[in-house]
Scaffold this motif. Structure first.
Motif, PDB file in Angstrom:
ATOM      1  N   UNK A 185       0.846  -1.207   0.000  1.00  0.00           N
ATOM      2  CA  UNK A 185       0.000   0.000   0.000  1.00  0.00           C
ATOM      3  C   UNK A 185       0.884   1.262   0.000  1.00  0.00           C
ATOM      4  N   UNK A 186       1.922   1.269   0.854  1.00  0.00           N
ATOM      5  CA  UNK A 186       2.799   2.449   0.934  1.00  0.00           C
ATOM      6  C   UNK A 186       3.520   2.687  -0.386  1.00  0.00           C
ATOM      7  N   UNK A 187       3.989   1.611  -0.967  1.00  0.00           N
ATOM      8  CA  UNK A 187       4.744   1.760  -2.215  1.00  0.00           C
ATOM      9  C   UNK A 187       3.871   2.430  -3.275  1.00  0.00           C
ATOM     10  N   UNK A 188       2.587   2.026  -3.309  1.00  0.00           N
ATOM     11  CA  UNK A 188       1.666   2.606  -4.278  1.00  0.00           C
ATOM     12  C   UNK A 188       1.487   4.104  -4.016  1.00  0.00           C
ATOM     13  N   UNK A 189       1.375   4.474  -2.722  1.00  0.00           N
ATOM     14  CA  UNK A 189       1.185   5.885  -2.384  1.00  0.00           C
ATOM     15  C   UNK A 189       2.449   6.708  -2.651  1.00  0.00           C
ATOM     16  N   UNK A 190       3.598   6.100  -2.434  1.00  0.00           N
ATOM     17  CA  UNK A 190       4.850   6.875  -2.495  1.00  0.00           C
ATOM     18  C   UNK A 190       5.409   6.992  -3.903  1.00  0.00           C
ATOM     19  N   UNK A 216      11.138  -0.649  -2.993  1.00  0.00           N
ATOM     20  CA  UNK A 216      10.300  -1.560  -2.219  1.00  0.00           C
ATOM     21  C   UNK A 216      10.176  -1.057  -0.791  1.00  0.00           C
ATOM     22  N   UNK A 217       9.158  -1.580  -0.090  1.00  0.00           N
ATOM     23  CA  UNK A 217       9.005  -1.257   1.331  1.00  0.00           C
ATOM     24  C   UNK A 217       9.046  -2.588   2.076  1.00  0.00           C
ATOM     25  N   UNK A 218       9.863  -2.652   3.115  1.00  0.00           N
ATOM     26  CA  UNK A 218       9.949  -3.918   3.833  1.00  0.00           C
ATOM     27  C   UNK A 218      10.173  -3.669   5.325  1.00  0.00           C
ATOM     28  N   UNK A 219      10.055  -4.733   6.107  1.00  0.00           N
ATOM     29  CA  UNK A 219      10.270  -4.602   7.544  1.00  0.00           C
ATOM     30  C   UNK A 219      11.758  -4.515   7.820  1.00  0.00           C
ATOM     31  N   UNK A 220      12.098  -3.698   8.805  1.00  0.00           N
ATOM     32  CA  UNK A 220      13.507  -3.543   9.141  1.00  0.00           C
ATOM     33  C   UNK A 220      13.822  -4.235  10.445  1.00  0.00           C
ATOM     34  N   UNK A 221      15.020  -4.770  10.511  1.00  0.00           N
ATOM     35  CA  UNK A 221      15.447  -5.351  11.781  1.00  0.00           C
ATOM     36  C   UNK A 221      16.340  -4.385  12.532  1.00  0.00           C
ATOM     37  N   UNK A 222      16.763  -3.319  11.847  1.00  0.00           N
ATOM     38  CA  UNK A 222      17.771  -2.501  12.510  1.00  0.00           C
ATOM     39  C   UNK A 222      17.261  -1.259  13.225  1.00  0.00           C
ATOM     40  N   UNK A 223      15.976  -0.969  13.157  1.00  0.00           N
ATOM     41  CA  UNK A 223      15.526   0.293  13.701  1.00  0.00           C
ATOM     42  C   UNK A 223      15.246   0.242  15.194  1.00  0.00           C
ATOM     43  N   UNK A 224      15.707   1.233  15.911  1.00  0.00           N
ATOM     44  CA  UNK A 224      15.384   1.347  17.316  1.00  0.00           C
ATOM     45  C   UNK A 224      14.222   2.306  17.485  1.00  0.00           C
ATOM     46  N   UNK A 225      14.536   3.607  17.475  1.00  0.00           N
ATOM     47  CA  UNK A 225      13.524   4.601  17.804  1.00  0.00           C
ATOM     48  C   UNK A 225      12.885   5.287  16.611  1.00  0.00           C
ATOM     49  N   UNK A 226      13.341   4.975  15.419  1.00  0.00           N
ATOM     50  CA  UNK A 226      12.758   5.663  14.264  1.00  0.00           C
ATOM     51  C   UNK A 226      11.715   4.768  13.594  1.00  0.00           C
ATOM     52  N   UNK A 227      10.682   5.384  13.036  1.00  0.00           N
ATOM     53  CA  UNK A 227       9.660   4.581  12.355  1.00  0.00           C
ATOM     54  C   UNK A 227      10.151   3.990  11.027  1.00  0.00           C
ATOM     55  N   UNK A 232      15.152   1.905  -1.015  1.00  0.00           N
ATOM     56  CA  UNK A 232      14.371   0.890  -0.327  1.00  0.00           C
ATOM     57  C   UNK A 232      13.942   1.492   1.002  1.00  0.00           C
ATOM     58  N   UNK A 233      12.643   1.422   1.308  1.00  0.00           N
ATOM     59  CA  UNK A 233      12.179   1.948   2.587  1.00  0.00           C
ATOM     60  C   UNK A 233      12.066   0.793   3.564  1.00  0.00           C
ATOM     61  N   UNK A 234      12.696   0.938   4.709  1.00  0.00           N
ATOM     62  CA  UNK A 234      12.512  -0.059   5.756  1.00  0.00           C
ATOM     63  C   UNK A 234      11.674   0.554   6.867  1.00  0.00           C
ATOM     64  N   UNK A 235      10.598  -0.126   7.217  1.00  0.00           N
ATOM     65  CA  UNK A 235       9.763   0.397   8.302  1.00  0.00           C
ATOM     66  C   UNK A 235       9.947  -0.468   9.533  1.00  0.00           C
TER      67      UNK A 235
END
Ligand code: ADP
Length: 619
Positions: free
Chosen positions: A499-504, A510-521, A554-557
């Motif tokens: 959904x995000x990829x379509x909007x952006x 691509x948009x995917x889940x990140x394993x490295x994020x602490x406090x950032x979305x 690549x966006x990681x969320x």
């Protein structure tokens, strides 16, 4: 005979002269060194001209420097039988600042305030114009080596201008007569001048005669052994031969027998002249063969980036009759340069380890050259890389680490060297990237200059470890330590991602889940082959175009972040607001990566978000 021609000094010359004449600069005796060194340069040029030109005016004169003091007349005369000057050359060389010596002074004057002016003379020297520190009238009698030139006399009081008139009977070369000021009459005393000349006259490659008596023995201190030379002699040699005013930061004096017989004496200056906006420094390591000068400024002896190095290389393996032209393509000269540059790099590495504080002070001034070296000097790349220093996530602000130290303290299991290029320490530490590395115990190098990216991409690896940017999509840090807290499921992330990829739109790969994020979305990663923020900056600077195609990212969320979790919920309830928020999350991530091209769109959007929030809160 025609009447004298009157000329005005160029504005910059007037400015320099005004300061020279009125400053209370105490080290006035410097004029002797400046004029003697000009005479020696002119003689050196004459020696070379004789090798190639057939017709030379006054061809039988000795190549020496004659200094005459006259206490009764209150004058000092400095004469040489060098190349001399034609009428045009007098105007060009003594009436304008197009030449090297005073150029740095004039450039620095523009930057410095009034209070600094006198100090600046001490740092740069003003070449010929220093004569006006002690003289209220200077006459330059000259005849060029060119057979068709005129016999001339240039006269000036150093105020507004000068005259040039014919002066029959001139021998080849230059004779400068200084009519000393009332308070500078000491320089008409033989013993005063003798005292000044003693310090460096032995480094002058031509005989110096004071009132007719030979003063110097031409001496090659680089052929002596180290314990025969004092620090003072080394420093005087550096200052005289390099036209320098600083005390060198480092000195390397060595002899080698294999693979070539080499006697070298090298100096690393303390002042980086390029930093004064003077343009590129000319290479300054002279090439000798058994004490005979082959070329004072051979352009290809040492690698180009070492142009700030000063000194002498003497090798008896060179053929004495090697010409300056053939020298440049000589394999022997290349070998010589290669041996010496390797030796110099090894020396610096050791010095840096022995006294890190001293090295850092030096490196701070000269780092640009080393960085250029990594990018251009393939042969020495690894050795230069050892000399680089960077701040990092494990240093305090202002402190630095070498690549070797970095590798030495890498965590077990870490196989890469991580870095981030960003304008400041704050930008990196407040950004979304570095935390995940810190929590793993991985050090991140902080690279603050745009050229640093070229440095790391030329270097590619150090000690077998790949250098990689923290925002590369090639990094897998494994499961992050922060796996606690509620998280979106894999399916939810996949759905939210598409959904995000379509909007952006197109800028997102691509948009995917990140394993490295602490406090950032969210954060963005730059795939291999895409333009990085620094490349974009360079492209813009070069082409002056603002519209570059966007870097595809690549966006990681972060599936655990409240914004992402609630965004997923909101998109079913209020698709418009959810779109606004996902765009904002994306732009924030681009901003942190230095990739945001259109901040103005972000302003409009935050206003919209605030309006929505306000009307919701008040309803
Ligand atoms: P620099 O020597 O650093 O170029 P100077 O102000 O000392 O600056 O001299 C300016 C120029 O005048 C020199 O570059 C040279 O071309 C010329 N010049 C000075 N002295 C002599 C000399 N004795 N013989 C021939 N040319 C000279």
């Amino acid at each position: 005979m025609s009447s004298p021609q009157t000329h005005e000094f160029q504005a910059e010359v007037k400015q320099v002269l005004d300061i020279v004449i009125h400053s209370l600069y105490t080290d006035r005796e410097i004029f002797v060194r400046e004029l003697v060194s000009n005479a020696a340069d002119a003689l050196e040029k004459m020696r070379l001209t004789q090798l190639t030109e057939k017709e030379i005016f006054d061809s039988n004169l000795d190549l020496d420097i004659q200094i005459t003091t006259d206490e009764t007349a209150g004058t000092i005369t400095i004469a040489d039988h060098g190349i001399g000057m034609t009428r045009d050359e007098l105007v060009e060389n003594l009436g304008t600042i197009a030449h090297s010596g005073s150029k740095g002074f004039a450039a620095a004057l523009k930057e410095a305030g009034k209070a600094k002016e006198a100090q600046l003379i001490g740092q740069f020297g003003v070449g010929f114009y220093s004569a006006f520190m002690v003289a209220d009238e200077v006459k330059v009698y000259t005849h060029s080596w060119r057979p068709d030139a005129e016999h001339l006399c240039w006269t000036s009081d150093g105020a507004t201008g000068y005259t040039i008139e014919e002066a029959p009977g001139q021998r080849r070369g230059v004779r400068i007569v200084l009519k000393l000021k009332e308070d500078a009459k000491e320089f008409a005393q033989k013993h005063r001048i003798e005292g000044i000349l003693k310090r460096y006259s032995n480094f002058v490659g031509f005989p110096i005669l004071l009132n007719g008596e030979r003063l110097n023995t031409v001496e090659a201190i680089w052929l002596k052994s180290k314990d025969e030379v004092t620090d003072e002699q080394y420093n005087e040699f550096y200052k005289f031969t390099s036209h320098a005013f600083d005390t060198p930061a480092y000195r390397l004096h060595f002899q080698a027998d294999a693979p070539l017989v080499i006697n070298a004496l090298l100096f690393l200056p303390d002042t980086n002249m390029e930093a004064f906006g003077m343009g590129q420094t000319e290479p300054g390591v002279a090439l000798y063969c058994k004490k005979v000068l082959i070329d004072a400024q051979p352009p290809k002896l040492l690698p180009e980036w070492m142009r700030f190095v000063r000194g002498v290389i003497d090798s008896e393996d060179l053929p004495l009759n090697i010409s300056r032209e053939s020298m440049q393509d000589s394999a022997l000269v290349r070998k010589l340069g290669s041996v010496v540059s390797k030796r110099l790099l090894k020396f610096l590495d050791k010095e840096a380890q022995d006294d890190a504080t001293k090295y850092q002070a030096f490196y701070t001034k000269f780092s640009r050259f080393f960085k250029e070296g990594v990018a251009t000097d393939f042969d020495n790349r690894e050795a230069i890389a050892k000399l680089l220093r960077f701040e990092s996530s494990m240093t305090a602000k202002g402190e630095v680490v070498s690549l070797a130290e970095y590798v030495g303290r890498m965590k077990e299991g870490q196989d890469k060297i991580y870095y981030q290029v960003a304008p400041s320490r704050t930008a990196i530490e407040e950004g979304p990237y570095v935390d995940a590395f810190k929590s793993k115990g991985y050090e991140v190098l902080y690279l603050f200059e745009t050229i640093d990216e070229y440095v790391v991409s030329s270097l590619r690896e150090f000690d077998g470890k790949t250098l990689i940017a923290v925002n590369s999509d090639q990094i897998d840090l494994g499961d992050d330590a922060t796996t606690e807290g509620e998280s979106l499921s894999d399916d939810q992330i996949t759905a939210l991602g598409s959904w995000m990829k379509e909007k952006l739109g197109d800028a997102v790969e691509s948009v995917r889940a990140s394993k490295r994020l602490g406090n950032s979305p969210a954060l963005v990663l730059t795939p291999d082959g895409e333009m990085t923020a620094q490349m974009r900056q360079m492209m813009r600077a070069m082409s002056k175009e603002d519209e570059l195609p966007p870097t595809k990212v690549i966006v990681e969320v972060n599936p655990r972040h409240p914004i992402i979790r609630q965004l997923n919920e909101l998109r079913d309830k209020d698709a418009d607001s959810a779109a606004l928020i996902s765009e904002q999350v994306f732009d924030n991530a681009l901003l942190s990566a230095g990739l945001l091209d259109h901040p103005e769109r972000m302003i409009r959007r935050t206003q919209q978000i605030m309006e929505n929030l306000l009307s919701k809160s008040l309803s």
